[in-house]
Design a protein around this motif. Structure first.
Motif, PDB file in Angstrom:
ATOM      1  N   ALA A  89       0.819  -1.214   0.000  1.00 47.01           N
ATOM      2  CA  ALA A  89       0.000   0.000   0.000  1.00 47.01           C
ATOM      3  C   ALA A  89       0.849   1.259   0.000  1.00 47.01           C
ATOM      4  CB  ALA A  89      -0.922  -0.012   1.213  1.00 47.01           C
ATOM      5  N   ALA A  90       2.059   1.198   0.581  1.00 47.38           N
ATOM      6  CA  ALA A  90       2.922   2.383   0.677  1.00 47.38           C
ATOM      7  C   ALA A  90       3.731   2.629  -0.582  1.00 47.38           C
ATOM      8  CB  ALA A  90       3.867   2.242   1.869  1.00 47.38           C
ATOM      9  N   HIS A  91       3.925   1.612  -1.429  1.00 52.59           N
ATOM     10  CA  HIS A  91       4.831   1.763  -2.572  1.00 52.59           C
ATOM     11  C   HIS A  91       4.196   1.473  -3.924  1.00 52.59           C
ATOM     12  CE1 HIS A  91       7.627   1.072   0.856  1.00 52.59           C
ATOM     13  NE2 HIS A  91       8.342   1.995   0.239  1.00 52.59           N
ATOM     14  N   ARG A  92       3.028   0.900  -3.965  1.00 52.80           N
ATOM     15  CA  ARG A  92       2.412   0.548  -5.236  1.00 52.80           C
ATOM     16  C   ARG A  92       1.103   1.298  -5.431  1.00 52.80           C
ATOM     17  NH1 ARG A  92       6.790  -0.502  -5.932  1.00 52.80           N
ATOM     18  NH2 ARG A  92       7.765  -2.468  -6.562  1.00 52.80           N
ATOM     19  N   SER A  93       0.522   1.165  -6.616  1.00 52.34           N
ATOM     20  CA  SER A  93      -0.694   1.892  -6.958  1.00 52.34           C
ATOM     21  C   SER A  93      -1.876   1.396  -6.135  1.00 52.34           C
ATOM     22  CB  SER A  93      -0.992   1.713  -8.449  1.00 52.34           C
ATOM     23  OG  SER A  93      -1.263   0.353  -8.744  1.00 52.34           O
ATOM     24  N   THR A  94      -2.951   2.153  -6.201  1.00 54.09           N
ATOM     25  CA  THR A  94      -4.155   1.792  -5.439  1.00 54.09           C
ATOM     26  C   THR A  94      -4.719   0.462  -5.902  1.00 54.09           C
ATOM     27  OG1 THR A  94      -4.652   4.153  -5.163  1.00 54.09           O
ATOM     28  CG2 THR A  94      -6.447   2.600  -4.761  1.00 54.09           C
ATOM     29  N   ARG A  95      -4.686   0.218  -7.205  1.00 57.10           N
ATOM     30  CA  ARG A  95      -5.218  -1.046  -7.722  1.00 57.10           C
ATOM     31  C   ARG A  95      -4.399  -2.230  -7.212  1.00 57.10           C
ATOM     32  NH1 ARG A  95      -6.026  -1.506 -14.095  1.00 57.10           N
ATOM     33  NH2 ARG A  95      -7.541   0.107 -13.524  1.00 57.10           N
ATOM     34  N   ALA A  96      -3.064  -2.105  -7.265  1.00 57.18           N
ATOM     35  CA  ALA A  96      -2.215  -3.192  -6.797  1.00 57.18           C
ATOM     36  C   ALA A  96      -2.396  -3.422  -5.298  1.00 57.18           C
ATOM     37  CB  ALA A  96      -0.751  -2.885  -7.113  1.00 57.18           C
ATOM     38  N   SER A  97      -2.505  -2.337  -4.534  1.00 54.59           N
ATOM     39  CA  SER A  97      -2.684  -2.492  -3.087  1.00 54.59           C
ATOM     40  C   SER A  97      -4.053  -3.077  -2.763  1.00 54.59           C
ATOM     41  CB  SER A  97      -2.502  -1.145  -2.393  1.00 54.59           C
ATOM     42  OG  SER A  97      -3.467  -0.206  -2.845  1.00 54.59           O
ATOM     43  N   ALA A  98      -5.083  -2.791  -3.580  1.00 52.85           N
ATOM     44  CA  ALA A  98      -6.401  -3.384  -3.349  1.00 52.85           C
ATOM     45  C   ALA A  98      -6.368  -4.894  -3.576  1.00 52.85           C
ATOM     46  CB  ALA A  98      -7.432  -2.735  -4.263  1.00 52.85           C
ATOM     47  N   VAL A  99      -5.667  -5.329  -4.627  1.00 49.66           N
ATOM     48  CA  VAL A  99      -5.509  -6.769  -4.871  1.00 49.66           C
ATOM     49  C   VAL A  99      -4.755  -7.414  -3.716  1.00 49.66           C
ATOM     50  CG1 VAL A  99      -4.476  -8.491  -6.404  1.00 49.66           C
ATOM     51  CG2 VAL A  99      -5.639  -6.504  -7.369  1.00 49.66           C
ATOM     52  N   GLY A 100      -3.679  -6.743  -3.266  1.00 50.38           N
ATOM     53  CA  GLY A 100      -2.919  -7.274  -2.136  1.00 50.38           C
ATOM     54  C   GLY A 100      -3.756  -7.346  -0.872  1.00 50.38           C
ATOM     55  N   ALA A 101      -4.621  -6.336  -0.640  1.00 48.11           N
ATOM     56  CA  ALA A 101      -5.476  -6.354   0.547  1.00 48.11           C
ATOM     57  C   ALA A 101      -6.464  -7.515   0.484  1.00 48.11           C
ATOM     58  CB  ALA A 101      -6.226  -5.029   0.661  1.00 48.11           C
ATOM     59  N   ALA A 102      -6.996  -7.818  -0.689  1.00 48.23           N
ATOM     60  CA  ALA A 102      -7.914  -8.949  -0.826  1.00 48.23           C
ATOM     61  C   ALA A 102      -7.209 -10.271  -0.529  1.00 48.23           C
ATOM     62  CB  ALA A 102      -8.499  -8.970  -2.234  1.00 48.23           C
ATOM     63  N   LEU A 103      -5.957 -10.391  -1.028  1.00 55.88           N
ATOM     64  CA  LEU A 103      -5.194 -11.613  -0.763  1.00 55.88           C
ATOM     65  C   LEU A 103      -4.899 -11.760   0.735  1.00 55.88           C
ATOM     66  CD1 LEU A 103      -3.614 -14.080  -1.768  1.00 55.88           C
ATOM     67  CD2 LEU A 103      -1.656 -12.561  -2.162  1.00 55.88           C
ATOM     68  N   ALA A 104      -4.474 -10.673   1.373  1.00 53.37           N
ATOM     69  CA  ALA A 104      -4.188 -10.724   2.810  1.00 53.37           C
ATOM     70  C   ALA A 104      -5.459 -11.012   3.610  1.00 53.37           C
ATOM     71  CB  ALA A 104      -3.558  -9.413   3.262  1.00 53.37           C
ATOM     72  N   VAL A 129     -11.104  -5.891   9.275  1.00 50.42           N
ATOM     73  CA  VAL A 129     -10.521  -4.781  10.021  1.00 50.42           C
ATOM     74  C   VAL A 129      -9.008  -4.709   9.855  1.00 50.42           C
ATOM     75  CG1 VAL A 129     -10.144  -3.824  12.323  1.00 50.42           C
ATOM     76  CG2 VAL A 129     -12.393  -4.718  11.693  1.00 50.42           C
ATOM     77  N   VAL A 130      -8.319  -5.822  10.019  1.00 48.83           N
ATOM     78  CA  VAL A 130      -6.849  -5.793   9.979  1.00 48.83           C
ATOM     79  C   VAL A 130      -6.334  -5.318   8.618  1.00 48.83           C
ATOM     80  CG1 VAL A 130      -4.760  -7.188  10.131  1.00 48.83           C
ATOM     81  CG2 VAL A 130      -6.597  -7.508  11.799  1.00 48.83           C
ATOM     82  N   PRO A 131      -6.759  -5.928   7.481  1.00 47.04           N
ATOM     83  CA  PRO A 131      -6.254  -5.404   6.195  1.00 47.04           C
ATOM     84  C   PRO A 131      -6.658  -3.961   5.935  1.00 47.04           C
ATOM     85  CG  PRO A 131      -7.198  -7.591   5.922  1.00 47.04           C
ATOM     86  CD  PRO A 131      -7.590  -7.111   7.296  1.00 47.04           C
ATOM     87  N   ALA A 132      -7.891  -3.571   6.383  1.00 48.30           N
ATOM     88  CA  ALA A 132      -8.344  -2.197   6.131  1.00 48.30           C
ATOM     89  C   ALA A 132      -7.459  -1.195   6.862  1.00 48.30           C
ATOM     90  CB  ALA A 132      -9.799  -2.047   6.553  1.00 48.30           C
ATOM     91  N   VAL A 133      -7.179  -1.449   8.135  1.00 55.98           N
ATOM     92  CA  VAL A 133      -6.349  -0.525   8.917  1.00 55.98           C
ATOM     93  C   VAL A 133      -4.945  -0.453   8.327  1.00 55.98           C
ATOM     94  CG1 VAL A 133      -5.296  -0.125  11.161  1.00 55.98           C
ATOM     95  CG2 VAL A 133      -7.689  -0.820  11.023  1.00 55.98           C
ATOM     96  N   VAL A 134      -4.379  -1.619   8.010  1.00 61.88           N
ATOM     97  CA  VAL A 134      -3.025  -1.635   7.441  1.00 61.88           C
ATOM     98  C   VAL A 134      -3.001  -0.914   6.090  1.00 61.88           C
ATOM     99  CG1 VAL A 134      -1.224  -3.143   6.519  1.00 61.88           C
ATOM    100  CG2 VAL A 134      -2.374  -3.740   8.654  1.00 61.88           C
ATOM    101  N   TRP A 135      -4.020  -1.129   5.265  1.00 58.00           N
ATOM    102  CA  TRP A 135      -4.068  -0.479   3.943  1.00 58.00           C
ATOM    103  C   TRP A 135      -4.155   1.039   4.081  1.00 58.00           C
ATOM    104  CZ3 TRP A 135      -7.354   2.719   1.265  1.00 58.00           C
ATOM    105  CH2 TRP A 135      -7.116   2.840  -0.108  1.00 58.00           C
ATOM    106  N   VAL A 136      -4.974   1.528   5.037  1.00 57.87           N
ATOM    107  CA  VAL A 136      -5.127   2.976   5.231  1.00 57.87           C
ATOM    108  C   VAL A 136      -3.791   3.602   5.622  1.00 57.87           C
ATOM    109  CG1 VAL A 136      -6.143   4.736   6.708  1.00 57.87           C
ATOM    110  CG2 VAL A 136      -7.579   2.943   5.754  1.00 57.87           C
ATOM    111  N   PHE A 137      -3.089   2.978   6.550  1.00 63.34           N
ATOM    112  CA  PHE A 137      -1.788   3.526   6.970  1.00 63.34           C
ATOM    113  C   PHE A 137      -0.786   3.507   5.816  1.00 63.34           C
ATOM    114  CE2 PHE A 137      -3.361   2.940  11.304  1.00 63.34           C
ATOM    115  CZ  PHE A 137      -2.809   4.034  11.952  1.00 63.34           C
TER     116      PHE A 137
END
Length: 400
Positions: A89-104, A129-137
């Motif tokens: 989420a900190a280094h890649r695009s929003t689309r890539a981080s959304a895919v990563g959040a779904a996997l996590a 909750v956990v992926p959402a909080v981590v993704w927001v940060f």
């Protein structure tokens, strides 16, 4: 690979090994060699999160899923996929981080189901909750990094513009100094050249005339040195306040710059060179801004210098008109030579004087026209816009 990422990966691997060896909840298989290997596969990919965050996330999630499928306690290695998700989420695009959040989220939901006791509801809440909080940060961190990058680019652009403006200011200052030096040197050297030629010509036949010419040469050279000293002192110190207190010679160099009040003295010097000069003033005289007065004085000085060089025995006139909204200064000559003076050898004109006049006038929003007259001779006309308000004769500003 950043050293911090490698240290984090090794530290989590060691922590999982130590905790897995010491912690044996009832109903879970012991932490064996296979569990150590799977824990290392979950933690060690975090060493790549700085250069390949998405690969680190996928590897960690797959290894954690294999760890859970083997039936080991899910409380260990739980935060490794979350840390990898933060990097995505900190280094890649929003689309890539959304895919990563779904996997996590899928792997964390699987770990909640594998825990058996809390139930499906807790597993769902945990997976959301956990992926959402981590993704927001992580997303906020990426936005901050992008803003810092934009700020760095704007700062670099500002520095480039400042350097360009500084170069422009230096170039403009060089042009201004060149104009000042041309006006000072050309005028006084023309007077000195004409007078030295006259002194040499009449040295034997008219000693008094030669002595007068030598006196004019001495006076002109002293004035030229005084003006040059003033300019050089200003260049060294920048302003009068920078001059050391009590320095008499330095203070003398800050004499008032020439203005229209000195045109009469200028005309007197030119008359000693053999040029008849008439100075007329019309309108209501008033004090103008210092720069504008210097501009008008330099134009008159350059015009009379040209008369000395190209028509040393001509009749010249200076007409200063104070109009309501403009100042008009006209310098003209009839171009005739009476043969009363001896013209010294003067280099042919280069045209820089006329260019300097136009540049000075343009600086104050005015115009300077120069050209031959139909009845003979030459004329220079300077027009400068001025305020229609009355100026305070003492300070050059409108009265309060």
């Amino acid at each position: 690979m950043p050293a911090g990422d490698g240290a984090l990966a090794v530290g989590l691997t060691v922590a999982a090994a130590v905790v897995g060896q010491q912690y044996h909840p009832a109903g879970w298989p012991p932490f064996d060699l296979f569990a150590y290997a799977l824990s290392a596969l979950v933690s060690l990919p975090l060493a790549l999160r700085g250069i390949a965050p998405f690969l680190a996330l996928v590897s960690s999630c797959l290894a954690f899923a294999a760890y859970l499928a083997a039936g080991y306690q899910p409380s260990l290695n739980f935060w490794c996929p979350a840390i990898a998700l933060y990097s995505v989420a900190a280094h890649r695009s929003t689309r890539a981080s959304a895919v990563g959040a779904a996997l996590a989220a899928a792997v964390i939901f699987y770990s909640g189901l594998a825990a058996r006791e809390p139930g499906v509801l807790v597993a769902v809440v945990q997976a959301v909750v956990v992926p959402a909080v981590v993704w927001v940060f992580g997303h906020r961190s990426r936005q901050l990094a992008e803003r810092n990058h934009q700020l760095a680019e704007v700062t670099a652009q500002l520095h480039r513009e400042q350097e360009w403006r500084a170069r422009q200011a230096v170039a403009e200052e060089q042009r201004r100094i060149a104009r000042e030096l041309h006006d000072v040197i050309a005028h006084h050297m023309s007077v000195i050249s004409v007078q030295s030629g006259m002194a040499g010509y009449v040295f034997s036949s008219a000693p008094e005339t030669a002595r007068t010419a030598l006196g004019t040469i001495a006076k002109s050279s002293q004035e030229a040195l005084r003006e040059l000293r003033r300019m050089l002192t200003l260049l060294r110190h920048g302003s009068e306040d920078d001059a050391p207190a009590g320095a008499g010679e330095a203070r003398d160099a800050y004499a008032p710059v020439p203005g229209l009040a000195q045109v009469a003295d200028l005309a007197e010097r030119v008359r000693t060179a053999g040029v008849s000069v008439e100075v007329r003033t019309s309108g209501e005289p008033r004090t103008l801004p210092q720069g504008m007065e210097l501009c008008a004085f330099r134009v008159v000085q350059e015009s009379l210098t040209n008369v000395i060089k190209h028509a040393p025995s001509a009749d010249a006139s200076v007409h200063i008109e104070y109009r309501r909204r403009e100042l008009v200064v006209t310098v003209s000559d009839n171009g005739r030579s009476t043969g009363r003076s001896v013209r010294a050898n003067v280099a042919p004109p280069s045209g820089h004087g006329l260019i300097g006049m136009r540049e000075r006038a343009r600086l104050y929003g005015g115009t300077a026209d120069a050209g031959p007259r139909t009845e003979g001779g030459f004329r220079v006309r300077l027009t400068l816009p001025v305020s229609s308000e009355r100026f305070d004769p003492e300070g050059g500003r409108p009265p309060a």
